[in-house]
Structures are given as structure tokens and as C-alpha cells.
Design an enzyme around this catalytic site. Sequence first.
Site, mmCIF file in Angstrom:
data_model
loop_
_atom_site.group_PDB
_atom_site.id
_atom_site.type_symbol
_atom_site.label_atom_id
_atom_site.label_comp_id
_atom_site.label_asym_id
_atom_site.label_seq_id
_atom_site.Cartn_x
_atom_site.Cartn_y
_atom_site.Cartn_z
ATOM 1 N N LEU A 33 0.997 13.593 -6.885
ATOM 2 C CA LEU A 33 1.487 12.530 -7.764
ATOM 3 C C LEU A 33 0.499 12.202 -8.881
ATOM 4 O O LEU A 33 -0.712 12.276 -8.704
ATOM 5 C CB LEU A 33 1.777 11.268 -6.946
ATOM 6 C CG LEU A 33 2.844 11.415 -5.856
ATOM 7 C CD1 LEU A 33 3.088 10.067 -5.169
ATOM 8 C CD2 LEU A 33 4.150 11.974 -6.409
ATOM 9 N N GLU A 35 0.445 9.775 -12.940
ATOM 10 C CA GLU A 35 0.995 8.566 -13.579
ATOM 11 C C GLU A 35 2.467 8.716 -13.973
ATOM 12 O O GLU A 35 3.191 7.732 -14.059
ATOM 13 C CB GLU A 35 0.165 8.192 -14.815
ATOM 14 C CG GLU A 35 -1.046 7.346 -14.492
ATOM 15 C CD GLU A 35 -0.688 6.023 -13.799
ATOM 16 O OE1 GLU A 35 0.220 5.324 -14.264
ATOM 17 O OE2 GLU A 35 -1.319 5.716 -12.775
ATOM 18 N N HIS A 37 4.845 10.287 -12.204
ATOM 19 C CA HIS A 37 5.596 9.916 -11.005
ATOM 20 C C HIS A 37 5.503 8.407 -10.766
ATOM 21 O O HIS A 37 6.491 7.749 -10.427
ATOM 22 C CB HIS A 37 5.012 10.600 -9.764
ATOM 23 C CG HIS A 37 5.072 12.103 -9.784
ATOM 24 N ND1 HIS A 37 3.953 12.889 -9.836
ATOM 25 C CD2 HIS A 37 6.122 12.953 -9.719
ATOM 26 C CE1 HIS A 37 4.307 14.169 -9.807
ATOM 27 N NE2 HIS A 37 5.617 14.245 -9.742
ATOM 28 N N GLY A 148 12.478 11.659 -14.399
ATOM 29 C CA GLY A 148 11.711 11.660 -15.648
ATOM 30 C C GLY A 148 12.403 12.489 -16.717
ATOM 31 O O GLY A 148 12.964 13.549 -16.426
ATOM 32 N N GLN A 149 12.309 12.022 -17.946
ATOM 33 C CA GLN A 149 12.826 12.798 -19.082
ATOM 34 C C GLN A 149 12.048 14.105 -19.234
ATOM 35 O O GLN A 149 12.511 15.048 -19.860
ATOM 36 C CB GLN A 149 12.725 11.969 -20.365
ATOM 37 C CG GLN A 149 13.380 12.643 -21.571
ATOM 38 C CD GLN A 149 12.884 12.118 -22.896
ATOM 39 O OE1 GLN A 149 12.786 10.893 -23.078
ATOM 40 N NE2 GLN A 149 12.550 13.003 -23.816
ATOM 41 N N LYS A 150 10.855 14.141 -18.641
ATOM 42 C CA LYS A 150 10.036 15.366 -18.674
ATOM 43 C C LYS A 150 10.871 16.587 -18.280
ATOM 44 O O LYS A 150 10.767 17.650 -18.876
ATOM 45 C CB LYS A 150 8.866 15.168 -17.707
ATOM 46 C CG LYS A 150 8.187 16.409 -17.197
ATOM 47 C CD LYS A 150 7.099 16.812 -18.114
ATOM 48 C CE LYS A 150 6.496 18.157 -17.788
ATOM 49 N NZ LYS A 150 6.584 18.598 -16.426
ATOM 50 N N SER A 187 2.251 17.981 -12.281
ATOM 51 C CA SER A 187 1.435 18.431 -11.147
ATOM 52 C C SER A 187 0.827 19.798 -11.444
ATOM 53 O O SER A 187 -0.247 20.127 -10.946
ATOM 54 C CB SER A 187 2.300 18.515 -9.891
ATOM 55 O OG SER A 187 2.937 17.278 -9.660
ATOM 56 N N ARG A 188 1.519 20.593 -12.263
ATOM 57 C CA ARG A 188 1.026 21.950 -12.550
ATOM 58 C C ARG A 188 -0.135 21.943 -13.540
ATOM 59 O O ARG A 188 -0.793 22.970 -13.708
ATOM 60 C CB ARG A 188 2.168 22.827 -13.067
ATOM 61 C CG ARG A 188 3.194 23.154 -11.982
ATOM 62 C CD ARG A 188 4.225 24.176 -12.446
ATOM 63 N NE ARG A 188 5.021 24.684 -11.345
ATOM 64 C CZ ARG A 188 6.237 24.248 -11.015
ATOM 65 N NH1 ARG A 188 6.808 23.273 -11.693
ATOM 66 N NH2 ARG A 188 6.884 24.784 -9.991
HETATM 67 P P1 AMP Z 1 8.241 16.706 -9.656
HETATM 68 O O1 AMP Z 1 7.305 16.212 -8.607
HETATM 69 O O2 AMP Z 1 7.589 17.565 -10.688
HETATM 70 O O3 AMP Z 1 9.492 17.323 -9.072
HETATM 71 O O4 AMP Z 1 8.733 15.429 -10.451
HETATM 72 C C1 AMP Z 1 9.358 14.363 -9.805
HETATM 73 C C2 AMP Z 1 9.933 13.427 -10.836
HETATM 74 O O5 AMP Z 1 8.888 12.935 -11.675
HETATM 75 C C3 AMP Z 1 10.944 14.124 -11.767
HETATM 76 O O6 AMP Z 1 12.022 13.246 -12.019
HETATM 77 C C4 AMP Z 1 10.127 14.365 -13.005
HETATM 78 O O7 AMP Z 1 10.892 14.452 -14.186
HETATM 79 C C5 AMP Z 1 9.238 13.135 -13.027
HETATM 80 N N1 AMP Z 1 8.068 13.385 -13.853
HETATM 81 C C6 AMP Z 1 7.211 14.427 -13.739
HETATM 82 N N2 AMP Z 1 6.284 14.364 -14.721
HETATM 83 C C7 AMP Z 1 6.567 13.265 -15.447
HETATM 84 C C8 AMP Z 1 5.986 12.658 -16.606
HETATM 85 N N3 AMP Z 1 4.924 13.181 -17.210
HETATM 86 N N4 AMP Z 1 6.539 11.527 -17.080
HETATM 87 C C9 AMP Z 1 7.638 10.993 -16.484
HETATM 88 N N5 AMP Z 1 8.236 11.513 -15.406
HETATM 89 C C10 AMP Z 1 7.708 12.630 -14.892
#
Ligand code: AMP
Length: 285
Positions: A33, A35, A37, A148-150, A187-188
Site C-alpha cells: 500500500l 498514499e 491506496h 483509483g482513476q490511475k 506498488s510497481r
Molecule cells: P492495486 O493494488 O494496484 O490493484 O490498486 C488498488 C486500487 O488503488 C485501484 O483502484 C487503483 O486504481 C488504486 N490506485 C493505485 N494507485 C493509485 C494512485 N496513485 N492514486 C489513486 N488510486 C490508486
Amino acid sequence: MQTFATISALRSFLAPHRASGHTIGFVPTMGALHEGHLSLVRRAVADCDIAVVSIFVNPTQFGPTEDLARYPRDLEGDSRLCASAGAHARFAPEPREIYPEGFCTWVEQNDATARCLEGEHRPTHFRGVLTVCLKFFNIVQPNRAYFGQKDFQQALLVRRMARQLDLPTEVVTCPIIREADGLAMSSRNRYLDPAARKQAASLSRGLEKARAALAAGERSAAALTALIRAELLAAGPCEIDYIAIADPDTLAPVETVDRSAVALLAVRIATTRLIDNLLLTPPQP
Ligand code: AMP
């Protein structure tokens, strides 16, 4: 914060809250996790009575050559962060809990919106994402789920799934949280060595250049993508999976940006594949 590893234990925890009329917010994550997340967790805590965070590195959304084995895992650190962000429950099941022996039911979207961009470069990715999201939505039965919009295409497809399958969950999309130099948190990012980390700022720089060019009157999507490409290539060697300017609702390619659009890209720097996007609004005439 309470921690759960089984579906039945989490359901037992949530049932009395639901019976008392408490609203439930849900944040699905793969852990490690940051910021980005935590911004979703804080939003769920602010909006809902109970905030549930899942931490599950979902094997079905990784392709056979992708980074499932090396994906960062830090359950203890993640639990501390979830608790400090105010989450009430953390759900971290083992893969067998989610995919028992013989699992064979999948959610797929078979149209251009799902098959383009990430869908084209990661052909089984969204099938895994949508299936695990539907399972988690059924387990948690949240009033709202935060994305996230990411991961722009992911949020779009999950919202579509909720609508098309009549799920009672509202899908909320939250803004991208970025590092000081503009790199979208991910995370990457921890795979990046210092040189690659510096180079990675070119993704958001390229997107910002496109936004500035649009504000200055450039409406040709080809010209805007060329600007982004030039910025990426100027920063160092990279492999560009796609740079696209698309309709934000359908992801259909846009030729002239005369209404809202989204610029999206996926780039590999060294061994790390990064994605980013930026909403584009043309200046009013
Ligand atoms: P992940 O752990 O990568 O599957 O991400 C979990 C959630 O966190 C997803 O809805 C992502 O879009 C969101 N997320 C990841 N990185 C960001 C970021 N930099 N800003 C906002 N949301 C994020």
C-alpha cells in the site's frame, strides 16, 4: 481494526453492521500500500460507517509472463497503514479461499471498450479483475466501492459490470495520487532503480505537455500523442505499449479533441510496466 482471512469470518463481522443499517465502503487492493491506496481508504472511512480493505494479489489477473511471483507483499506493513487510515476491517484471504479447487465461473466483457488498451496488451487481465471484483462485491456487499482513476479502464469496466449486472454497489472513482515529480504512485514503482525512477517521471510530463498543448489550441490527437511519445523517448530507452487519446466513456479513439477526452499510456521502462492517464478538457471557444 479487525483482520480476516476467511469469507465466513468477514461475513460474520459485517452482518450485524448491515442489520443495523450501517453503510459499508469497500477498497479492493493488491497490497504494497501507498498514499494512492490510502486516499481511497480515507475516502471510504469519510463516506461510510464501516470501511473494509481487501489485500489480495489476485493471480487470475496476471498473464503467464507477468510479475505475479515477484509482486511486492507486505501484509504487516499494509495492516498498519490500513489501521492508521481508519479502516475497520482488513480482508486478506489466501488464493484457495477465493479460487477453490474446480473454480470455473468468469466475468468477461466482450466489446471494444474491454478489448482495447490494457485489454489488448493483457488479454486475460480484465477477466481476472472483473471476476475477483464481483466475488468481493458479493462477499462484502458494500454500498460503495472505491477505485483509483490511475487504472482508468479498470474503473470504467467495473462500473459497467455493476450497472449491467444490477449490483447494488455504487462504484466511486478517486483522483490519481502522484509523487512530487508527477509519477503516479504504484506498488510497481518499487521495482524501479534510481535511473529508471527518474526516467519514469516522463510519463506524467508527457501527459502534462499534451494538456498544455491542448490548452494552447492543439486539438489533433495525433499531434498530442506525438508530443507525449517525444517526451517519453527523450527521457531514455523505453518500450511503449500504447499512447491513446480516447473517449472517456467508451475508450473509442478520438481524432480531434473537441470535447472531454482522456490520454492514456502504458510504457515499459527497464523491466517495469507503468500506466498513467490524464483527463483532457478542450478550452472553451
Ligand atoms: P492495486 O493494488 O494496484 O490493484 O490498486 C488498488 C486500487 O488503488 C485501484 O483502484 C487503483 O486504481 C488504486 N490506485 C493505485 N494507485 C493509485 C494512485 N496513485 N492514486 C489513486 N488510486 C490508486
